[in-house]
Write an enzyme that holds these catalytic residues in place. Structure first.
Site, PDB file in Angstrom:
ATOM      1  N   LYS A 114       0.830  -1.211   0.000  1.00  0.00           N
ATOM      2  CA  LYS A 114       0.000   0.000   0.000  1.00  0.00           C
ATOM      3  C   LYS A 114       0.865   1.261   0.000  1.00  0.00           C
ATOM      4  O   LYS A 114       0.526   2.243  -0.646  1.00  0.00           O
ATOM      5  CB  LYS A 114      -0.936   0.009   1.212  1.00  0.00           C
ATOM      6  CG  LYS A 114      -2.103  -0.948   1.050  1.00  0.00           C
ATOM      7  CD  LYS A 114      -3.092  -0.822   2.197  1.00  0.00           C
ATOM      8  CE  LYS A 114      -4.230  -1.807   2.053  1.00  0.00           C
ATOM      9  NZ  LYS A 114      -5.138  -1.821   3.182  1.00  0.00           N
ATOM     10  N   LYS A 195      -5.315 -10.774  -6.105  1.00  0.00           N
ATOM     11  CA  LYS A 195      -6.518 -10.859  -5.273  1.00  0.00           C
ATOM     12  C   LYS A 195      -7.643  -9.975  -5.856  1.00  0.00           C
ATOM     13  O   LYS A 195      -7.361  -8.881  -6.338  1.00  0.00           O
ATOM     14  CB  LYS A 195      -6.131 -10.350  -3.867  1.00  0.00           C
ATOM     15  CG  LYS A 195      -7.248 -10.318  -2.870  1.00  0.00           C
ATOM     16  CD  LYS A 195      -6.764  -9.753  -1.537  1.00  0.00           C
ATOM     17  CE  LYS A 195      -6.898  -8.247  -1.468  1.00  0.00           C
ATOM     18  NZ  LYS A 195      -6.888  -7.688  -0.100  1.00  0.00           N
ATOM     19  N   LYS A 198     -11.454  -4.518  -3.521  1.00  0.00           N
ATOM     20  CA  LYS A 198     -12.395  -3.417  -3.674  1.00  0.00           C
ATOM     21  C   LYS A 198     -11.701  -2.142  -4.117  1.00  0.00           C
ATOM     22  O   LYS A 198     -12.341  -1.218  -4.595  1.00  0.00           O
ATOM     23  CB  LYS A 198     -13.248  -3.176  -2.415  1.00  0.00           C
ATOM     24  CG  LYS A 198     -12.606  -3.335  -1.053  1.00  0.00           C
ATOM     25  CD  LYS A 198     -13.666  -3.087   0.020  1.00  0.00           C
ATOM     26  CE  LYS A 198     -13.501  -3.688   1.380  1.00  0.00           C
ATOM     27  NZ  LYS A 198     -12.285  -3.935   2.023  1.00  0.00           N
TER      28      LYS A 198
HETATM   29  P1  TYM Z   1     -10.585  -6.017   4.211  1.00  0.00           P
HETATM   30  O1  TYM Z   1     -11.595  -4.957   4.438  1.00  0.00           O
HETATM   31  O2  TYM Z   1      -9.552  -5.807   3.146  1.00  0.00           O
HETATM   32  O3  TYM Z   1     -11.299  -7.395   3.889  1.00  0.00           O
HETATM   33  C1  TYM Z   1     -12.293  -7.911   4.777  1.00  0.00           C
HETATM   34  C2  TYM Z   1     -12.197  -9.415   4.869  1.00  0.00           C
HETATM   35  O4  TYM Z   1     -12.377 -10.004   3.581  1.00  0.00           O
HETATM   36  C3  TYM Z   1     -11.268 -10.832   3.254  1.00  0.00           C
HETATM   37  N1  TYM Z   1     -11.031 -10.656   1.805  1.00  0.00           N
HETATM   38  C4  TYM Z   1     -10.985 -11.673   0.930  1.00  0.00           C
HETATM   39  N2  TYM Z   1     -11.135 -12.996   1.110  1.00  0.00           N
HETATM   40  C5  TYM Z   1     -11.031 -13.769   0.009  1.00  0.00           C
HETATM   41  N3  TYM Z   1     -10.774 -13.277  -1.250  1.00  0.00           N
HETATM   42  C6  TYM Z   1     -10.621 -11.953  -1.451  1.00  0.00           C
HETATM   43  N4  TYM Z   1     -10.382 -11.490  -2.675  1.00  0.00           N
HETATM   44  C7  TYM Z   1     -10.733 -11.080  -0.328  1.00  0.00           C
HETATM   45  N5  TYM Z   1     -10.637  -9.733  -0.164  1.00  0.00           N
HETATM   46  C8  TYM Z   1     -10.830  -9.501   1.149  1.00  0.00           C
HETATM   47  C9  TYM Z   1     -10.109 -10.300   4.096  1.00  0.00           C
HETATM   48  O5  TYM Z   1      -9.139 -11.291   4.325  1.00  0.00           O
HETATM   49  C10 TYM Z   1     -10.813  -9.903   5.363  1.00  0.00           C
HETATM   50  O6  TYM Z   1     -11.005 -11.014   6.214  1.00  0.00           O
HETATM   51  N6  TYM Z   1      -7.578  -5.246   8.097  1.00  0.00           N
HETATM   52  C11 TYM Z   1      -8.794  -5.878   7.668  1.00  0.00           C
HETATM   53  C12 TYM Z   1     -10.026  -5.397   8.418  1.00  0.00           C
HETATM   54  C13 TYM Z   1      -9.890  -5.503   9.891  1.00  0.00           C
HETATM   55  C14 TYM Z   1      -9.996  -6.679  10.670  1.00  0.00           C
HETATM   56  C15 TYM Z   1      -9.789  -6.269  12.027  1.00  0.00           C
HETATM   57  C16 TYM Z   1     -10.241  -8.029  10.373  1.00  0.00           C
HETATM   58  C17 TYM Z   1      -9.652  -4.470  10.730  1.00  0.00           C
HETATM   59  N7  TYM Z   1      -9.586  -4.912  12.019  1.00  0.00           N
HETATM   60  C18 TYM Z   1      -9.835  -7.188  13.065  1.00  0.00           C
HETATM   61  C19 TYM Z   1     -10.279  -8.942  11.449  1.00  0.00           C
HETATM   62  C20 TYM Z   1     -10.071  -8.518  12.773  1.00  0.00           C
HETATM   63  C21 TYM Z   1      -8.998  -5.585   6.201  1.00  0.00           C
HETATM   64  O7  TYM Z   1      -8.484  -4.632   5.663  1.00  0.00           O
HETATM   65  O8  TYM Z   1      -9.874  -6.414   5.585  1.00  0.00           O
END
Ligand code: TYM
Length: 332
Positions: A114, A195, A198
């Protein structure tokens, strides 16, 4: 009661990658693990580590809240809340930063990826994993359901928890990631080595949960595959078709072997046409529920209730941690 914690950033439109890798898993777990209390949140503080426009952020926060429920999260089983409405997340993040090292944060691959794309990098982006660790440790989560891309952040969370347990006499539960066997990484439709994200500028790379059914069909029809032409799973050598089979498998529950048998002798067109109907069928009821909810009082009530319960648990924990560290005055 033991706790399960997870969150999603409201940074863009929710796509089937996040849905299949994360939300669908929460929905399954809420039924499979009745003895656990769930804390699921909208990670809006994480979203501003790369600055966002105010109206956009507000819209995405609400959209994500409605989609969580529309996808099947049961507000009677799950405490759903907005991260910034529970100030203890930021409070604990600071305490964790005082117990984390620059070197370990510099090793985070998401930070490296990032920060490369930014002209100037905020301190918030750098310390992002300590806020994520705070989200988890604040509730003494036993399990954290996430996709594979969050595994390294979970390992850091565990390292910080173990370090602070040694320093402050076992103050945290050391959490474990719960990563689905299939669907933990859904790939881009245009570049199956990346991947599905979004924040990808190329809109054709993904299917968003609120996409119209004709767009869904178009995106799947134009998804990148290869010239072999058979429906056979081979993630390393045939990433495109394997990714489409993964989407099909997570939605229907059919194994790769079952899909290979079902589509023996068929070409990509037939498989893609069927997959498009499977995805449309999965998303239609979600979209209907979403439009009922998005401007409802029901949604606000759910978020109020979730916030109140989260604050109750989080404040108790913060008071205990401050006491262990020796901050403020000794409690009588
Ligand atoms: P984020 O918002 O990028 O994604 C949310 C969740 O979706 C999963 N994910 C995917 N799984 C499979 N294939 C994909 N293409 C895909 N894109 C996203 C991510 O692995 C995630 O589980 N840092 C985290 C958010 C967060 C969080 C937390 C998660 C903040 N605090 C505490 C768990 C516990 C994030 O940016 O996820």
């Amino acid at each position: 009661m033991k706790h399960i914690v997870s969150g999603i950033q409201p940074t863009g439109s929710l796509n089937i990658g996040t849905y299949l890798g994360s939300i669908k898993n929460f929905v399954k777990l809420q039924d499979q693990m009745p003895e656990h209390e769930f804390f699921i949140f909208i990670a809006d503080l994480h979203a501003i580590t790369i600055p966002k426009e105010k109206q956009f952020l507000r819209k995405k926060i609400k959209e994500l809240a409605a989609l969580y429920i529309a996808c099947g999260l049961d507000p009677n089983r799950v405490n759903l809340f907005i991260q910034s409405e529970v100030p203890a997340h930021s409070q604990l993040a600071y305490l964790l930063q005082c117990n984390s090292y620059i070197g370990e944060l510099e090793r985070m691959t998401q930070y490296k990826d990032k920060s490369k794309k930014q002209e100037s990098v905020t301190v918030g982006l750098f310390s992002y994993p300590t806020l994520m660790a705070a989200d988890i440790l604040l509730y003494d989560a036993e399990y954290v359901p996430v996709g594979i891309d969050q595994k390294q952040h979970l390992e850091l969370t565990r390292d910080i928890a173990i370090r602070m347990n040694n320093r402050y006499n076992d103050i945290f539960t050391v959490p474990q990631p719960l990563i689905a066997e299939v669907g933990a990484k859904i790939q881009s439709l245009t570049d199956p080595d990346q991947k599905m994200s979004k924040s990808d500028d190329l809109i054709k790379s993904r299917i968003d949960l609120l996409d119209d059914e004709n767009i869904i069909r178009k995106r799947i029809r134009s998804a990148v595959t290869d010239s072999v032409g058979t429906i056979v799973y081979n993630k390393e050598q045939r990433a495109g078709i394997s990714n489409l089979m993964t989407i099909y498998s997570v939605i229907t529950g059919k194994s790769f072997t079952e899909l290979e048998e079902q589509y023996q002798g068929c070409g990509y067109k037939e498989f893609k046409d069927d997959l498009a109907e499977v995805v449309v069928g999965e998303l239609k009821p979600i979209q209907e529920r979403y439009y009922d909810l998005i401007n409802s009082k029901e949604l606000d009530d759910i978020l109020d209730k979730g916030r109140d319960r989260a604050i109750q648990v989080a404040m108790k924990k913060i008071t205990k941690i401050n006491d262990r560290i020796g901050l403020g005055r000794k409690r009588r």
